[in-house]
Write a protein that holds these residues in place. Structure first.
Motif, short mmCIF file in Angstrom:
data_model
loop_
_atom_site.label_atom_id
_atom_site.label_comp_id
_atom_site.label_asym_id
_atom_site.label_seq_id
_atom_site.Cartn_x
_atom_site.Cartn_y
_atom_site.Cartn_z
N ARG A 33 0.84 -1.21 0.00
CA ARG A 33 0.00 0.00 0.00
C ARG A 33 0.87 1.25 0.00
O ARG A 33 0.62 2.20 -0.73
N MET A 37 1.12 4.21 -2.90
CA MET A 37 0.92 5.62 -2.57
C MET A 37 2.15 6.45 -2.95
O MET A 37 2.03 7.57 -3.45
N ARG A 42 -3.46 7.41 -5.44
CA ARG A 42 -4.22 7.86 -4.27
C ARG A 42 -5.68 8.04 -4.66
O ARG A 42 -5.99 8.19 -5.84
#
Length: 84
Positions: A33, A37, A42
């Protein structure tokens, strides 16, 4: 047309080349994750699925002017809203 025909959320993995989508949520865990990002993936960002490799993995997406390559299992953790 998306590959997902059920009622479950659509993921980046369900799109076919040439389709745009807006990221809704990242479901990846911990390092995966964070990596996504860090790459700029996002919520509320529009992405374009550019192409899929001959054996269907990995895929290439376009985020603004940047091209990013993701494995299908990573793309499956990115929930999207299909823009057409």
């Amino acid at each position: 047309m998306p590959r997902n025909f059920g009622h479950s959320p659509i993921t980046l993995n369900d799109l076919t080349p040439g389709r745009r989508a807006r990221i809704r949520q990242l479901h990846g865990q911990h390092a995966v994750r964070q990596r996504l990002m860090d790459l700029g993936l996002r919520p509320n960002i529009e992405v374009l699925l550019v192409r899929s490799a001959p054996l269907d993995d990995p895929i290439q997406i376009k985020l603004g002017t940047t091209h990013i390559t993701l494995r299908r299992h990573e793309a499956a953790t990115i929930e999207v809203a299909h823009d057409g």
